[in-house]
Scaffold this motif. Structure first.
Motif, PDB file in Angstrom:
ATOM      1  N   PHE A  12       0.815  -1.207   0.000  1.00 60.47           N
ATOM      2  CA  PHE A  12       0.000   0.000   0.000  1.00 60.47           C
ATOM      3  C   PHE A  12       0.857   1.269   0.000  1.00 60.47           C
ATOM      4  N   SER A  13       2.098   1.164   0.458  1.00 61.11           N
ATOM      5  CA  SER A  13       3.012   2.304   0.312  1.00 61.11           C
ATOM      6  C   SER A  13       3.313   2.546  -1.161  1.00 61.11           C
ATOM      7  N   TRP A  14       3.550   1.449  -1.902  1.00 62.80           N
ATOM      8  CA  TRP A  14       3.793   1.605  -3.339  1.00 62.80           C
ATOM      9  C   TRP A  14       2.529   2.079  -4.062  1.00 62.80           C
ATOM     10  N   MET A  15       1.376   1.529  -3.695  1.00 59.41           N
ATOM     11  CA  MET A  15       0.125   1.956  -4.336  1.00 59.41           C
ATOM     12  C   MET A  15      -0.150   3.438  -4.106  1.00 59.41           C
ATOM     13  N   ALA A  16       0.243   3.954  -2.947  1.00 63.00           N
ATOM     14  CA  ALA A  16      -0.006   5.363  -2.635  1.00 63.00           C
ATOM     15  C   ALA A  16       0.794   6.302  -3.521  1.00 63.00           C
ATOM     16  N   VAL A  17       1.857   5.795  -4.153  1.00 66.57           N
ATOM     17  CA  VAL A  17       2.645   6.634  -5.066  1.00 66.57           C
ATOM     18  C   VAL A  17       1.877   6.878  -6.359  1.00 66.57           C
ATOM     19  N   GLY A  18       0.992   5.936  -6.741  1.00 59.60           N
ATOM     20  CA  GLY A  18       0.274   6.042  -8.008  1.00 59.60           C
ATOM     21  C   GLY A  18      -0.499   7.337  -8.180  1.00 59.60           C
ATOM     22  N   PRO A  19      -1.375   7.716  -7.214  1.00 58.93           N
ATOM     23  CA  PRO A  19      -2.105   8.977  -7.375  1.00 58.93           C
ATOM     24  C   PRO A  19      -1.205  10.202  -7.474  1.00 58.93           C
ATOM     25  N   SER A  20      -0.054  10.167  -6.787  1.00 59.04           N
ATOM     26  CA  SER A  20       0.870  11.297  -6.898  1.00 59.04           C
ATOM     27  C   SER A  20       1.372  11.440  -8.332  1.00 59.04           C
ATOM     28  N   ILE A  21       1.660  10.308  -8.972  1.00 56.39           N
ATOM     29  CA  ILE A  21       2.127  10.348 -10.360  1.00 56.39           C
ATOM     30  C   ILE A  21       1.003  10.788 -11.293  1.00 56.39           C
ATOM     31  N   SER A  22      -0.198  10.242 -11.086  1.00 56.26           N
ATOM     32  CA  SER A  22      -1.313  10.583 -11.982  1.00 56.26           C
ATOM     33  C   SER A  22      -1.763  12.027 -11.789  1.00 56.26           C
ATOM     34  N   ASN A  23      -1.605  12.570 -10.578  1.00 55.92           N
ATOM     35  CA  ASN A  23      -1.933  13.979 -10.367  1.00 55.92           C
ATOM     36  C   ASN A  23      -1.006  14.900 -11.151  1.00 55.92           C
ATOM     37  N   PHE A  24       0.165  14.395 -11.514  1.00 55.34           N
ATOM     38  CA  PHE A  24       1.085  15.142 -12.368  1.00 55.34           C
ATOM     39  C   PHE A  24       0.866  14.801 -13.837  1.00 55.34           C
ATOM     40  N   LEU A  25       0.725  13.498 -14.130  1.00 55.59           N
ATOM     41  CA  LEU A  25       0.642  13.042 -15.511  1.00 55.59           C
ATOM     42  C   LEU A  25      -0.638  13.495 -16.201  1.00 55.59           C
ATOM     43  N   GLY A  26      -1.792  13.372 -15.523  1.00 55.72           N
ATOM     44  CA  GLY A  26      -3.064  13.719 -16.144  1.00 55.72           C
ATOM     45  C   GLY A  26      -3.147  15.183 -16.574  1.00 55.72           C
ATOM     46  N   PRO A  27      -2.936  16.124 -15.641  1.00 56.41           N
ATOM     47  CA  PRO A  27      -2.977  17.537 -16.045  1.00 56.41           C
ATOM     48  C   PRO A  27      -1.914  17.907 -17.070  1.00 56.41           C
ATOM     49  N   LEU A  28      -0.716  17.309 -16.967  1.00 55.59           N
ATOM     50  CA  LEU A  28       0.331  17.616 -17.948  1.00 55.59           C
ATOM     51  C   LEU A  28      -0.090  17.162 -19.343  1.00 55.59           C
ATOM     52  N   THR A  29      -0.624  15.944 -19.447  1.00 52.07           N
ATOM     53  CA  THR A  29      -1.095  15.438 -20.748  1.00 52.07           C
ATOM     54  C   THR A  29      -2.183  16.339 -21.318  1.00 52.07           C
ATOM     55  N   ALA A  30      -3.148  16.681 -20.474  1.00 50.76           N
ATOM     56  CA  ALA A  30      -4.234  17.551 -20.925  1.00 50.76           C
ATOM     57  C   ALA A  30      -3.700  18.906 -21.374  1.00 50.76           C
ATOM     58  N   GLY A  31      -2.797  19.483 -20.589  1.00 46.44           N
ATOM     59  CA  GLY A  31      -2.259  20.801 -20.925  1.00 46.44           C
ATOM     60  C   GLY A  31      -1.502  20.810 -22.242  1.00 46.44           C
ATOM     61  N   LEU A  32      -0.688  19.777 -22.485  1.00 47.37           N
ATOM     62  CA  LEU A  32       0.072  19.718 -23.733  1.00 47.37           C
ATOM     63  C   LEU A  32      -0.851  19.619 -24.940  1.00 47.37           C
ATOM     64  N   PHE A  33      -1.868  18.761 -24.857  1.00 48.08           N
ATOM     65  CA  PHE A  33      -2.799  18.619 -25.977  1.00 48.08           C
ATOM     66  C   PHE A  33      -3.620  19.886 -26.181  1.00 48.08           C
ATOM     67  N   ILE A  34      -4.027  20.541 -25.095  1.00 51.06           N
ATOM     68  CA  ILE A  34      -4.809  21.786 -25.219  1.00 51.06           C
ATOM     69  C   ILE A  34      -3.991  22.854 -25.940  1.00 51.06           C
ATOM     70  N   ASP A  35      -2.730  23.001 -25.537  1.00 50.47           N
ATOM     71  CA  ASP A  35      -1.892  24.053 -26.109  1.00 50.47           C
ATOM     72  C   ASP A  35      -1.533  23.793 -27.571  1.00 50.47           C
ATOM     73  N   PHE A  36      -1.343  22.529 -27.927  1.00 53.39           N
ATOM     74  CA  PHE A  36      -0.844  22.228 -29.274  1.00 53.39           C
ATOM     75  C   PHE A  36      -1.914  21.735 -30.242  1.00 53.39           C
ATOM     76  N   ALA A  37      -3.066  21.267 -29.719  1.00 53.55           N
ATOM     77  CA  ALA A  37      -4.077  20.726 -30.632  1.00 53.55           C
ATOM     78  C   ALA A  37      -5.501  21.144 -30.286  1.00 53.55           C
ATOM     79  N   GLY A  38      -5.746  21.635 -29.077  1.00 58.33           N
ATOM     80  CA  GLY A  38      -7.090  22.056 -28.698  1.00 58.33           C
ATOM     81  C   GLY A  38      -7.743  21.108 -27.695  1.00 58.33           C
ATOM     82  N   PHE A  39      -8.883  21.549 -27.161  1.00 61.82           N
ATOM     83  CA  PHE A  39      -9.553  20.810 -26.103  1.00 61.82           C
ATOM     84  C   PHE A  39     -10.058  19.443 -26.567  1.00 61.82           C
ATOM     85  N   ARG A  40     -10.591  19.370 -27.780  1.00 62.24           N
ATOM     86  CA  ARG A  40     -11.161  18.094 -28.220  1.00 62.24           C
ATOM     87  C   ARG A  40     -10.102  17.005 -28.306  1.00 62.24           C
ATOM     88  N   TRP A  41      -8.928  17.340 -28.801  1.00 65.23           N
ATOM     89  CA  TRP A  41      -7.852  16.357 -28.865  1.00 65.23           C
ATOM     90  C   TRP A  41      -7.398  15.968 -27.466  1.00 65.23           C
TER      91      TRP A  41
END
Length: 393
Positions: free
Chosen positions: A134-163
């Motif tokens: 469960f210590s290792w599992m607890a790292v997952g949300p920390s990574i996804s809290n960074f990965l999800g918004p970063l992915t969304a931000g890159l696509f928004i800036d370079f291709a738009g919201f729909r992409w």
């Protein structure tokens, strides 16, 4: 930890990151689109609340569903719901469709999280392994809290919201690809002595389980207090938005760092000692926060608080699995998720009202006093003396 468990755990953590990353990406992108289209902060607040509101009502059914069907079927349902929610936003990117997408992504993330946590808890073979996994599992949300918004931000800036919405909608299917390669564990049958259907609330008849849920709710509220009130306190101190963001970022990094260390410390730590110590430390840090007026001081307190609160979740999850009958782990996880998400919806409203009425400092002190006074309860928590060994798959 044996090599097979390491491989399974890595696969499940990656699955968790994909489903949760879809939700966190939408949680950043959808409000941003609503603001750019001229919607008021009130509507944006409603949109954000929907991400946490759906799991409040679906957590218990999701837990029972996981108890009945194991890992793969709940995750498959969650992946389908999250993907459909994202695709709706691709086709009709209007505010009310975004609300539906937010509800779908929040519900799917909650369902997948419960199924994955239940499965991981059953992979462990003793209390030490429970703390480690469960210590290792607890790292997952920390990574996804960074990965999800970063992915969304890159696509928004370079291709738009729909992409961006399309990329986020496809992300959960990677989670399904990972989970479908995981071996399902045998179902745990309900003992005949329990009779017919029982309510999930029966779990609360266990006094230690009630105390654990109360402590979990209090510490979750502390997380919400910090996230919600530090920007208010920073604004009162005249700090810039960048500085306030750095203070909150230090908290997140510290919480992630301590979770990375916890697997190696698990053999030397007792759950109740970690939880009780974290509660006492949180009380002291909350008492000091309103008295500090400089940015570096607030940043130091934020990092220390991140270490304290970040250490708690693996210990609570370990105790929860030891206190609960194996065939009801999903229900217990559902109760916990319902309390946490309910707190995330209600507490900011309560803190905001209280802060406006009596001042932010008094909210910090009141919450800190409540947590500190409850820390002796955490020290007295005891899990069952032994956890029966299972055959290793």
């Amino acid at each position: 930890m044996n090599p097979r468990l390491r491989v399974d755990l890595a696969r499940l953590i990656a699955s968790q990151i994909c489903v949760h990353g879809c939700m966190t990406g939408f949680r950043m992108a959808a409000p941003l689109m609503a603001l750019r289209e001229g919607h008021s902060p009130l509507f944006v607040g409603i949109l954000l609340a929907l991400f946490a509101l759906a799991p409040v009502f679906l957590a218990l059914p999701a837990g029972r569903f996981a108890d009945r069907h194991g890992l793969q079927r709940p995750v498959r349902v969650a992946v389908t719901v999250a993907s459909l929610g994202g695709l709706l936003a691709v086709v009709w990117p209007t505010f009310w469709v975004l609300c539906l997408s937010a509800t779908a992504c929040g519900a799917a993330s909650g369902m997948a999280m419960i199924a994955l946590q239940r499965h991981v808890g059953r992979l462990a073979h003793d209390a030490t392994e429970l703390r480690q996994v469960f210590s290792w599992m607890a790292v997952g949300p920390s990574i996804s809290n960074f990965l999800g918004p970063l992915t969304a931000g890159l696509f928004i800036d370079f291709a738009g919201f729909r992409w961006a919405y399309l990329a986020l909608a496809l992300l959960p299917w990677l989670a399904w690809w990972l989970v479908r390669r995981t071996q399902e564990l045998p179902a745990e049958l309900r003992p005949a002595s329990e009779g017919g259907k029982r309510s999930s609330w029966d779990l609360l008849r266990n006094a230690d389980f009630r105390r654990l849920m109360l402590i979990n709710w209090m510490l979750s509220s502390c997380w919400d207090v910090h996230t919600f009130l530090v920007p208010v306190l920073g604004h009162e101190r005249g700090l810039s938005a960048t500085t306030i963001g750095a203070i909150l970022g230090g908290f997140a990094l510290a919480a992630t760092a301590i979770r990375l260390l916890m697997p190696w410390l698990a053999e030397r730590l007792r759950e109740s000692a970690v939880i009780g110590g974290a509660m006492a430390a949180t009380a002291l840090l909350f008492a000091a926060y309103p008295l500090v007026h400089v940015a570096w001081g607030m940043a130091a307190l934020s990092v220390l608080l991140g270490f304290a609160l970040g250490s708690v979740q693996p210990m609570i999850m370990s105790m929860l699995h030891q206190m609960t009958p194996t065939h009801r782990h999903g229900e217990a996880l559902g109760l916990r998720a319902m309390a946490i998400n309910g707190s995330s919806v209600a507490m900011p409203l309560l803190f905001g009202t209280a802060g406006a009425a009596v001042g932010v400092a008094y909210v910090f002190w009141a919450v800190g006093a409540a947590v500190g006074s409850a820390s002796p309860v955490a020290w007295r928590l005891r899990a069952p003396a032994a956890r029966p060994e299972r055959t290793r798959f």
